[in-house]
Write an enzyme that holds these catalytic residues in place. Structure first.
Site, PDB file in Angstrom:
ATOM      1  N   GLY A   1       0.839  -1.193   0.000  1.00 47.18           N
ATOM      2  CA  GLY A   1       0.000   0.000   0.000  1.00 47.18           C
ATOM      3  C   GLY A   1       0.874   1.242   0.000  1.00 47.18           C
TER       4      GLY A   1
ATOM      5  CD  GLN B   1       2.199   6.454   4.571  1.00 48.51           C
ATOM      6  OE1 GLN B   1       3.192   6.182   5.253  1.00 48.51           O
ATOM      7  NE2 GLN B   1       2.105   7.578   3.911  1.00 48.51           N
ATOM      8  CB  SER B   2       4.202  -0.631   1.887  1.00 49.91           C
ATOM      9  OG  SER B   2       5.057  -1.731   2.110  1.00 49.91           O
ATOM     10  CG  ASN B   3       5.489  -0.189   8.098  1.00 49.80           C
ATOM     11  OD1 ASN B   3       5.585   1.017   8.262  1.00 49.80           O
ATOM     12  ND2 ASN B   3       4.512  -0.918   8.649  1.00 49.80           N
TER      13      ASN B   3
ATOM     14  CB  ALA C   1       7.312  -0.359  -0.117  1.00 50.00           C
TER      15      ALA C   1
END
Ligand SMILES: *Cc1c(COP(=O)(O)O)cnc(C)c1O
Length: 322
Positions: free
Chosen positions: A81, A83-85, A87
């Site tokens: 998403g 806000q992917s941690n 990524a």
């Protein structure tokens, strides 16, 4: 460690890794919350893995990016998403290793320059959004960009949750065993499944007698995903677990939806901040800790049992909530 565990341990060590984090992460008792909940509770600080703002993805990336380097890839794609941690940490790790990260993110959640997105801006990361709910669309786009680049590329699936990535949490279970405290229960967030599958498999091998409890923060079929990933990770280690007894449970803590804060999760974030000075996040660890509180209140932990909560990180997400 018995002979079988020792030989599996050697096979685990044989997988190439790049060093990205600082291990072992600390384990300590939550003194005030133990009193508050009337249980004996400890925390493993995988929010302090040492890369970016910390978090569980570091353990997976040590294996996955070693595989990318071994294959001679120059570009690494991953997704999640907005806000992917995962990524964000993948970008941080790639920068450290001189690989070029390209994040193809779902245009879902907070896309403004806040939280993890802001950290990606600081790191100069190539971030692209796709307005889709299908990861298949995203993987196709990665193949198209990768093929056009003319250099080798490596695709890390959402959350780094394939069999190889899951081995990072088999390793974490072994690390807990080496930290010499024994736990009856381990509680952690389950979002794409690799962390839970690795920990449940690792507990089978290195923490016999420990039950692992996956707190599901999304609505995917984790009753299928968890055993499948466990089996695939076990196969990488050359073992067959198909006739083993189940050593884990799953609990739905998703609330109104993935990445949508829940009242129960927010209360857990506040409790941990107020009582222990430790910051959980609204998407994963807050909801997971809320599930642990629910289990304690329902009497799922017997008197005298020790409970370990795995703090899987996610601090970046705290700065993207309004
Ligand atoms: C990704 C993530 C998890 C869940 O791990 P999975 O392996 O995807 O199930 C838990 N906590 C945080 C903070 C995460 O970023």
């Amino acid at each position: 460690m018995d002979a079988l565990a020792k030989s599996i341990s050697q096979r685990l060590d044989a997988f190439p890794r790049v060093s990205l984090g600082v291990f072992p992460t600390p384990v300590h008792r939550l003194e005030r919350i133990s009193k508050y909940l009337n249980i004996d509770i400890f925390i493993k600080r995988d929010d302090m893995t040492g890369l970016g703002l910390g978090g569980n993805k570091t353990r997976k990336l040590e294996l996955l990016l070693a595989d990318a380097l071994r294959q001679g890839c120059g570009i690494v794609f991953t997704t999640g998403g907005a806000q992917s941690n995962h990524a964000m940490l993948t970008a941080a790790a790639c920068n450290r290793l001189g690989l070029k990260p390209i994040l193809v993110l779902k245009k879902r959640g907070v896309t403004e320059n806040l939280g993890n997105r802001f950290l990606e801006t600081l790191m100069g990361t190539d971030v692209r959004y796709m307005d889709t709910d299908s990861y298949d669309d995203i993987y196709r786009e990665m193949d198209a960009i990768g093929a056009a680049s003319g250099i080798g590329y490596y695709i890390i699936p959402c959350g780094g949750s394939n069999a190889l990535g899951s081995l990072g949490y088999v390793d974490c279970a072994r690390e807990i065993a080496s930290q010499s405290l024994k736990f009856d229960h381990i509680v952690l967030a389950e979002g794409s499944g690799g962390t839970m599958a690795g920990m449940a498999l690792g507990a089978k091998l290195f923490l016999p007698g420990t039950q692992v409890h996956g707190m599901m923060v999304d609505t995917d079929p984790f009753d299928v995903i968890t055993p499948r990933l466990m089996k695939e990770a076990a196969e990488l280690l050359g073992i067959d677990i198909s006739s083993d007894e189940k050593n884990y449970t799953l609990l739905d803590v998703c609330g109104p939806g993935y990445a949508i804060p829940s009242d129960e999760g927010n209360a857990a974030v506040r409790l941990m901040a107020e009582q222990e000075g430790i910051f959980l996040d609204p998407v994963y660890t807050g909801k997971a800790f809320a599930g642990l509180i629910r289990m304690a209140q329902e009497g799922m932990f017997k008197p005298g049992e020790r409970v370990l909560f795995i703090h899987t990180g996610g601090a970046g997400g705290l700065f993207a909530v309004r």
